[in-house]
Write an enzyme that holds these catalytic residues in place. Structure first.
Site, PDB file in Angstrom:
ATOM      1  N   GLN A  66       0.826  -1.247   0.209  1.00 16.92           N
ATOM      2  CA  GLN A  66       0.025   0.070   0.053  1.00 16.92           C
ATOM      3  C   GLN A  66       0.697   1.308  -0.194  1.00 16.92           C
ATOM      4  O   GLN A  66       0.675   2.248  -0.681  1.00 16.92           O
ATOM      5  CB  GLN A  66      -0.958  -0.095   1.087  1.00 16.92           C
ATOM      6  N   ASP A 122      12.032 -10.388 -13.630  1.00 22.86           N
ATOM      7  CA  ASP A 122      12.622 -11.003 -12.417  1.00 22.86           C
ATOM      8  C   ASP A 122      13.971 -10.566 -12.356  1.00 22.86           C
ATOM      9  O   ASP A 122      14.864 -10.551 -13.069  1.00 22.86           O
ATOM     10  CB  ASP A 122      12.994 -12.691 -13.018  1.00 22.86           C
ATOM     11  N   ASN A 145       9.573   0.211  -2.017  1.00 21.46           N
ATOM     12  CA  ASN A 145       9.308  -0.035  -0.634  1.00 21.46           C
ATOM     13  C   ASN A 145       9.480  -1.606  -0.235  1.00 21.46           C
ATOM     14  O   ASN A 145       8.708  -1.951   0.373  1.00 21.46           O
ATOM     15  CB  ASN A 145       7.803   0.562  -0.114  1.00 21.46           C
ATOM     16  N   LYS A 185      10.899  -5.144   9.204  1.00 24.13           N
ATOM     17  CA  LYS A 185       9.858  -4.952   8.265  1.00 24.13           C
ATOM     18  C   LYS A 185       8.860  -4.433   8.929  1.00 24.13           C
ATOM     19  O   LYS A 185       8.480  -4.556  10.329  1.00 24.13           O
ATOM     20  CB  LYS A 185       9.366  -6.466   7.881  1.00 24.13           C
ATOM     21  N   VAL A 186       7.873  -3.545   8.341  1.00 26.73           N
ATOM     22  CA  VAL A 186       6.916  -2.789   9.009  1.00 26.73           C
ATOM     23  C   VAL A 186       5.747  -3.019   8.142  1.00 26.73           C
ATOM     24  O   VAL A 186       5.509  -2.582   6.900  1.00 26.73           O
ATOM     25  CB  VAL A 186       7.168  -1.344   9.428  1.00 26.73           C
ATOM     26  N   TYR A 187       4.489  -2.914   8.597  1.00 23.68           N
ATOM     27  CA  TYR A 187       3.175  -2.717   7.949  1.00 23.68           C
ATOM     28  C   TYR A 187       2.448  -1.731   9.026  1.00 23.68           C
ATOM     29  O   TYR A 187       2.562  -1.369  10.026  1.00 23.68           O
ATOM     30  CB  TYR A 187       2.184  -4.069   8.059  1.00 23.68           C
ATOM     31  N   GLU A 188       1.372  -1.363   8.198  1.00 28.97           N
ATOM     32  CA  GLU A 188       0.555  -0.176   8.975  1.00 28.97           C
ATOM     33  C   GLU A 188       0.258  -0.012  10.186  1.00 28.97           C
ATOM     34  O   GLU A 188       0.714   1.034  10.892  1.00 28.97           O
ATOM     35  CB  GLU A 188      -0.980  -0.321   8.043  1.00 28.97           C
ATOM     36  N   ASP A 217       0.578   3.957   6.039  1.00 33.16           N
ATOM     37  CA  ASP A 217       0.807   3.464   4.635  1.00 33.16           C
ATOM     38  C   ASP A 217       0.559   4.480   3.749  1.00 33.16           C
ATOM     39  O   ASP A 217       1.315   5.272   3.089  1.00 33.16           O
ATOM     40  CB  ASP A 217      -0.038   2.173   4.331  1.00 33.16           C
ATOM     41  N   GLY A 296      -7.755  20.428  19.393  1.00 37.01           N
ATOM     42  CA  GLY A 296      -7.408  21.742  19.269  1.00 37.01           C
ATOM     43  C   GLY A 296      -7.985  22.436  20.470  1.00 37.01           C
ATOM     44  O   GLY A 296      -8.307  21.883  21.406  1.00 37.01           O
ATOM     45  N   GLY A 297      -8.213  23.823  20.203  1.00 36.91           N
ATOM     46  CA  GLY A 297      -8.528  24.782  21.281  1.00 36.91           C
ATOM     47  C   GLY A 297      -9.975  25.015  21.506  1.00 36.91           C
ATOM     48  O   GLY A 297     -10.659  25.510  22.351  1.00 36.91           O
ATOM     49  N   GLN A 298     -10.741  24.178  20.498  1.00 40.54           N
ATOM     50  CA  GLN A 298     -12.192  24.249  20.806  1.00 40.54           C
ATOM     51  C   GLN A 298     -13.020  22.815  21.076  1.00 40.54           C
ATOM     52  O   GLN A 298     -12.757  21.947  20.162  1.00 40.54           O
ATOM     53  CB  GLN A 298     -12.816  24.635  19.314  1.00 40.54           C
TER      54      GLN A 298
HETATM   55  N1  COA Z   1      11.951 -10.189  -9.109  1.00 37.26           N
HETATM   56  C1  COA Z   1      12.583 -11.063  -8.276  1.00 37.26           C
HETATM   57  N2  COA Z   1      12.603 -10.782  -6.926  1.00 37.26           N
HETATM   58  C2  COA Z   1      11.673  -9.882  -6.423  1.00 37.26           C
HETATM   59  C3  COA Z   1      10.961  -8.881  -7.223  1.00 37.26           C
HETATM   60  C4  COA Z   1      11.129  -9.281  -8.846  1.00 37.26           C
HETATM   61  N3  COA Z   1      10.360  -8.514  -9.509  1.00 37.26           N
HETATM   62  N4  COA Z   1      10.197  -8.103  -6.647  1.00 37.26           N
HETATM   63  C5  COA Z   1      10.489  -8.436  -5.283  1.00 37.26           C
HETATM   64  N5  COA Z   1      11.379  -9.497  -5.229  1.00 37.26           N
HETATM   65  C6  COA Z   1      12.051  -9.884  -3.908  1.00 37.26           C
HETATM   66  C7  COA Z   1      12.926  -9.094  -3.406  1.00 37.26           C
HETATM   67  O1  COA Z   1      14.071  -8.858  -3.744  1.00 37.26           O
HETATM   68  C8  COA Z   1      13.072  -9.729  -1.982  1.00 37.26           C
HETATM   69  O2  COA Z   1      13.929 -10.574  -2.117  1.00 37.26           O
HETATM   70  P1  COA Z   1      15.162 -10.876  -0.797  1.00 37.26           P
HETATM   71  O3  COA Z   1      14.581 -10.779   0.587  1.00 37.26           O
HETATM   72  O4  COA Z   1      15.632 -12.257  -1.248  1.00 37.26           O
HETATM   73  O5  COA Z   1      16.260  -9.783  -1.063  1.00 37.26           O
HETATM   74  C9  COA Z   1      11.676 -10.400  -1.880  1.00 37.26           C
HETATM   75  O6  COA Z   1      10.831 -10.449  -3.177  1.00 37.26           O
HETATM   76  C10 COA Z   1      10.651  -9.958  -0.920  1.00 37.26           C
HETATM   77  O7  COA Z   1      10.705  -8.494  -0.847  1.00 37.26           O
HETATM   78  P2  COA Z   1      10.184  -7.880   0.563  1.00 37.26           P
HETATM   79  O8  COA Z   1      10.208  -6.512   0.509  1.00 37.26           O
HETATM   80  O9  COA Z   1      11.110  -8.395   1.739  1.00 37.26           O
HETATM   81  O10 COA Z   1       8.668  -8.370   0.510  1.00 37.26           O
HETATM   82  P3  COA Z   1       8.012  -9.056   2.191  1.00 37.26           P
HETATM   83  O11 COA Z   1       6.581  -9.299   1.494  1.00 37.26           O
HETATM   84  O12 COA Z   1       8.780 -10.107   2.630  1.00 37.26           O
HETATM   85  O13 COA Z   1       7.775  -7.771   3.017  1.00 37.26           O
HETATM   86  C11 COA Z   1       7.094  -5.624   3.646  1.00 37.26           C
HETATM   87  C12 COA Z   1       6.870  -6.801   2.632  1.00 37.26           C
HETATM   88  C13 COA Z   1       5.977  -4.631   3.470  1.00 37.26           C
HETATM   89  C14 COA Z   1       6.799  -6.067   5.082  1.00 37.26           C
HETATM   90  C15 COA Z   1       8.289  -5.158   3.384  1.00 37.26           C
HETATM   91  O14 COA Z   1       8.382  -4.935   2.059  1.00 37.26           O
HETATM   92  C16 COA Z   1       8.578  -3.799   4.140  1.00 37.26           C
HETATM   93  O15 COA Z   1       8.914  -3.653   5.281  1.00 37.26           O
HETATM   94  N6  COA Z   1       8.842  -2.725   3.335  1.00 37.26           N
HETATM   95  C17 COA Z   1       8.994  -1.334   3.748  1.00 37.26           C
HETATM   96  C18 COA Z   1       8.033  -0.786   4.542  1.00 37.26           C
HETATM   97  C19 COA Z   1       6.585  -0.680   3.974  1.00 37.26           C
HETATM   98  O16 COA Z   1       6.663  -0.049   2.808  1.00 37.26           O
HETATM   99  N7  COA Z   1       5.564  -0.978   4.638  1.00 37.26           N
HETATM  100  C20 COA Z   1       4.280  -1.029   4.079  1.00 37.26           C
HETATM  101  C21 COA Z   1       3.712  -1.966   3.109  1.00 37.26           C
HETATM  102  S1  COA Z   1       2.166  -1.462   2.869  1.00 37.26           S
END
Ligand code: COA
Length: 475
Positions: A66, A122, A145, A185-188, A217, A296-298
């Protein structure tokens, strides 16, 4: 002879210097007349018909889920050519998450990826790397991201990218900035918690709450988009790209800055506008959760309206703005509160907010939220009906402005989405459906990168653009 030559040289240099003086004199004059003298002449085309704000900007979009896609979708609405790179066979993971129509891209994906093109590559395959290197040369911004370090592991380090294209802006969303959590790694919701939103959301007597607004996000995507546009602007002057980082924790904290304000105000005594103060409950050493108190102040609170017993959204946010206090008193039938020293001033009212809102609620409960809205707005009292998503989806004015748009999609049919919330009079956004996985692979290879048919075939035959065959996968 020598004198003649000297004369000639003098004359020539006079001529030259006259020329120089003339030019030098003209420039400041033009600047004086118009501080933006370096800009082209104003377009004579009608507004909305001279391209878009980001026409000519090409984005290499390596985003997923996202936060990143929110950013690149905004840039696409503003006219950038956004080329989304996706993993062959799978694509952005959200294509297959929260699926409501079997076999079609999910709404999660479609609603975050409008106006983009999709190419499957790829990125770890040698021929895939070749295509990516060519794309880097042809694009202005790379947005990603991935988890920390993933881009480097693909070989796309800042040094590599900058060697290929020194003008490239490399923009990233990460969960945290440099520090103890930078590799996480971080989600919303992680960001909402780490950025100070959760500890300050909810009721004092309950646990911390996350909000429905995706401030971690989508909020960070917005921050990143601003960073990118500023970097593009700076590049006009410097000619070079730069790294742009928007950390989700930082983005959430930026949106929670009023709560950091309150944290510091605690040193000066209780936060009198928090209803906790009126209830006589002591403050601790951190900004508390404040229920529906206004930030806020209201002072404000959410009040029941007619039908609340059966309708979970029959509520209104009511603000007792000081300048309209007299109008509030008249409307709710408490005219004596206008002059009674116990109620007449904001300071006198602060310790009694709960009781005052209780009295106003007796009045709002006799009306629907829309009736309250109408009656209050007539006398300038700021109120906000609690609109359900159903009501928002059906609201004609939002359809009219293009904030809610119906889009047609080849595999899922018609669906609703949120259009560009930023309206510009000379850069008008139409919402175009999200791309199918790899829909634009061929046109990007040939038209953007200029690969000949034989080269396209060579890349395709290498397997760099397609999912591994089943038997290869098994092996
Ligand atoms: N071809 C080949 N490999 C690909 C690719 C492509 N086109 N696109 C992605 N990949 C690979 C990446 O290189 C990575 O491989 P590696 O770990 O061996 O280096 C792998 O896919 C996974 O990528 P990653 O970003 O780690 O995905 P995830 O699903 O494990 O984690 C998140 C997801 C969101 C937690 C993580 O991407 C993150 O923390 N992002 C930053 C913060 C963020 O934006 N969070 C909000 C998400 S809404």
């Amino acid at each position: 002879m020598a004198r003649k030559k000297q004369k000639k040289t003098k004359a020539a240099s006079k001529k030259r210097s006259r020329k120089v003086v003339k030019l030098a004199a003209r420039k400041p004059a033009a600047k004086k007349a118009n501080g933006n003298g370096h800009l082209p002449r104003p377009s004579s085309k009608p507004f909305g018909q001279d391209g878009k704000a980001l026409t000519g900007v090409r984005i290499l979009d390596f985003t997923h889920v996202q936060s990143g896609p929110t950013c690149t979708q905004l840039l696409a609405w503003m006219g950038a050519d956004v080329i989304k790179v996706e993993r062959p066979g799978v694509g952005d993971i959200t294509r297959g998450q929260l699926v409501d129509v079997k076999g079609a891209d999910s709404l999660y994906f479609t609603m975050l990826n409008h106006n983009k093109r999709s190419i499957t590559i790829d990125s770890k395959h040698p021929q895939g790397k070749r295509v990516l290197d060519e794309l880097i040369k042809k694009c202005d911004v790379l947005v990603e991201n991935f988890a920390p370090g993933a881009l480097d592991r693909m070989g796309l380090t800042w040094e590599h990218i900058h060697r290929l294209n020194p003008r490239m802006i490399v923009a990233s969303v990460k969960g945290f900035g440099p520090g103890p959590y930078e590799d996480c790694k971080v989600y919303e919701n992680v960001a909402q918690c780490a950025g100070g939103s959760a500890s300050t959301t909810g009721f004092r007597e309950g646990p911390p709450l996350v909000t429905g607004a995706q401030i971690g996000d989508s909020g960070t995507g917005l921050h990143l988009a601003l960073g990118i546009v500023c970097a593009l602007y700076q590049r006009n002057r410097t000619g070079r790209g730069q790294k742009v980082l928007a950390a989700m924790q930082d983005g959430v904290l930026n949106l929670c800055r009023v709560k950091l304000r309150d944290q510091q105000r605690l040193k000066a005594g209780p936060l009198t506008e928090y209803s906790q103060y009126g209830e006589g409950i002591p403050f601790g050493d951190a900004t508390p959760r404040a229920g529906n108190d206004s930030g806020g102040g209201q002072p404000g609170w959410i009040l029941k309206c007619k039908g609340w017993e059966n309708d979970p959204d029959a509520y209104i946010y009511f603000i007792t703005q000081a300048p309209v206090w007299q109008a509030i008193c008249d409307l709710i039938g408490e005219p004596t509160w206008k002059t009674d020293p116990e109620y007449a001033t904001p300071r006198a009212r602060l310790p009694k907010l709960k009781q005052i809102f209780g009295r106003i609620e007796q009045w709002t409960m006799t009306k629907t939220k829309f009736e309250v809205m109408e009656l209050c707005n007539k006398v300038d009292i700021p109120v906000g009906p609690i609109l359900s998503m159903k009501e928002i989806a059906e609201e004609p004015s939002l359809r009219k402005t293009g904030t809610v748009v119906e889009v047609d999609h080849p595999t899922r049919g018609k669906y609703l989405t949120v259009g560009n919330p930023i309206k510009m009079s000379d850069s008008i956004s139409e919402v175009k459906r999200s791309p199918l996985l790899g829909e634009h692979t061929d046109e990007i290879l040939s038209q953007v990168l200029g690969f000949k048919v034989a080269e396209v075939n060579e890349i395709k035959n290498s397997g760099a653009l397609s999912a591994p065959k089943k038997e290869e996968k098994a092996a």
